[in-house]
Design a protein around this motif. Structure first.
Motif: not given
Length: 353
Positions: A8-19, A101-113
């Motif tokens: 019910p509480v919106s996060p600050l960051v949404s990671v959008v990751l298509p696969a 409020t912020f949208v982060a992108r990432m792909d399914a074959d990558d890795t984040a620090h």
């Protein structure tokens, strides 16, 4: 579409990751998000991970349900299951579902620090004038086998400031798409991804920059950008050179109409065949090459389709022409940019294309 029940509480960051059929790499991508930690002076933001399963036929669904039911990411994981519609429809579905409020992108074959999300969220939070924060990335491939792509990654990593990104945006996409984090309001102001005969990431950055978006890049390498054989830039015709040339021509023409006091005329540094082919769609848009500037004595004095090829000494003085630096050989554009700067041409008076 059936996302997990959101908090019910919106996060600050949404990671959008298509696969799509990415079960063999998706677990590592999710693990890298599970492993996110605060950076010094930058708390870990509350975030959600929206994995858009684009009609996968492998075990992606099973993997996602395992992660969701096992609470590995808690209630942060929100999978969306769609019929296969391609990357643009998957991305836009993810944007529509994003609550951050912020949208982060990432792909399914990558890795984040581990500090990626904390550093980028802090960057946007502390710099309200910045619309998009990208990061430098680590090339995840064989530099000997894929030297062209590795050089492209190095080039992207050299563009840090908004000025560098903006000036180089007509050469190629100046930021690594899965490394970006942007304000959700950018989509509201300038539009989401568009589907067409073009690279969807380069198109959206060109469009946003044209409308005044401020973009910069963290110098740290916050993502491993893996070079998979199935990567879209290898397999999809929308990323072919001809499609990129047409896309460049559309947005470069728009920029020149607004910013070139000598429009439609431009002076082109680089008279070789590759440069001419890259810029051919620009001439179809009504831009006119005043001359091609070259250093090869065998080319100087010739005419190419009626356009003179001249030496560097023939270039008009600073402020009296608009220059397109179209050299493509490794290091050539950089050398020409140094020469232009040393001869008094302000960086804002020439573009790297």
């Amino acid at each position: 579409m059936n996302p997990a029940q959101p908090s019910p509480v919106s996060p600050l960051v949404s990671v959008v990751l298509p696969a799509w059929n990415a079960a063999h790499t998706l677990g590592d991508a999710l693990q890298s998000l599970l492993d996110q930690t605060p950076a010094p002076g930058a708390p870990l933001p509350d975030f959600e991970v929206i994995v858009v399963d684009d009609g996968s036929t492998d075990s992606s669904h099973t993997l996602l349900e395992h992660w969701r039911s096992g609470h590995l990411l808690g209630n942060r994981l929100r999978p969306l299951y769609l019929p296969h519609g391609g990357i643009v429809s998957a991305l836009n579905a993810g944007l529509s579902a994003a609550r951050g409020t912020f949208v982060a992108r990432m792909d399914a074959d990558d890795t984040a620090h581990p500090q990626r999300l904390s550093r980028q969220a802090a960057h946007l939070f502390n710099n309200p004038q910045t619309d998009l924060s990208a990061t430098c990335v680590t090339f995840g491939g064989d530099r000997q086998m894929a030297h062209g792509f590795a050089h492209f990654v190095d080039w992207q990593n050299s563009l840090i400031s908004h000025e560098q990104i903006s000036r180089a945006r007509f050469r190629d996409t100046p930021v690594c798409h899965p490394s970006v984090m942007f304000r959700r309001q950018c989509v509201d102001k300038w539009g989401a991804y568009r589907d067409g005969d073009f690279a969807e990431d380069w198109e959206i950055w060109l469009r946003w920059l044209h409308h005044g978006a401020a973009m910069d890049k963290l110098p740290q390498q916050m993502l491993v950008w893996n070079d998979a054989p199935s990567r879209a830039t290898r397999a999809d015709r929308r990323y072919a050179r001809e499609a990129c040339d047409r896309l460049r021509a559309i947005w470069l023409t728009s920029w020149l109409k607004e910013n070139n006091p000598f429009h439609p005329y431009v002076w082109v540094v680089g008279g070789g065949r590759v440069a001419r082919q890259r810029l051919a769609p620009l001439w179809q848009q009504g831009v006119v090459p005043a001359a091609y500037v070259d250093i090869d004595p065998h080319k100087i004095g010739n005419r190419v389709q009626g356009i003179a090829v001249v030496g560097r000494a023939a270039l008009p003085p600073p402020g009296q022409c608009c220059i397109l630096n179209a050299l493509t050989a490794h290091g050539a554009a950089e050398e020409a940019s140094r020469w232009l700067t040393e001869t008094g041409h302000h960086p804002g008076q020439f573009l790297i294309v």
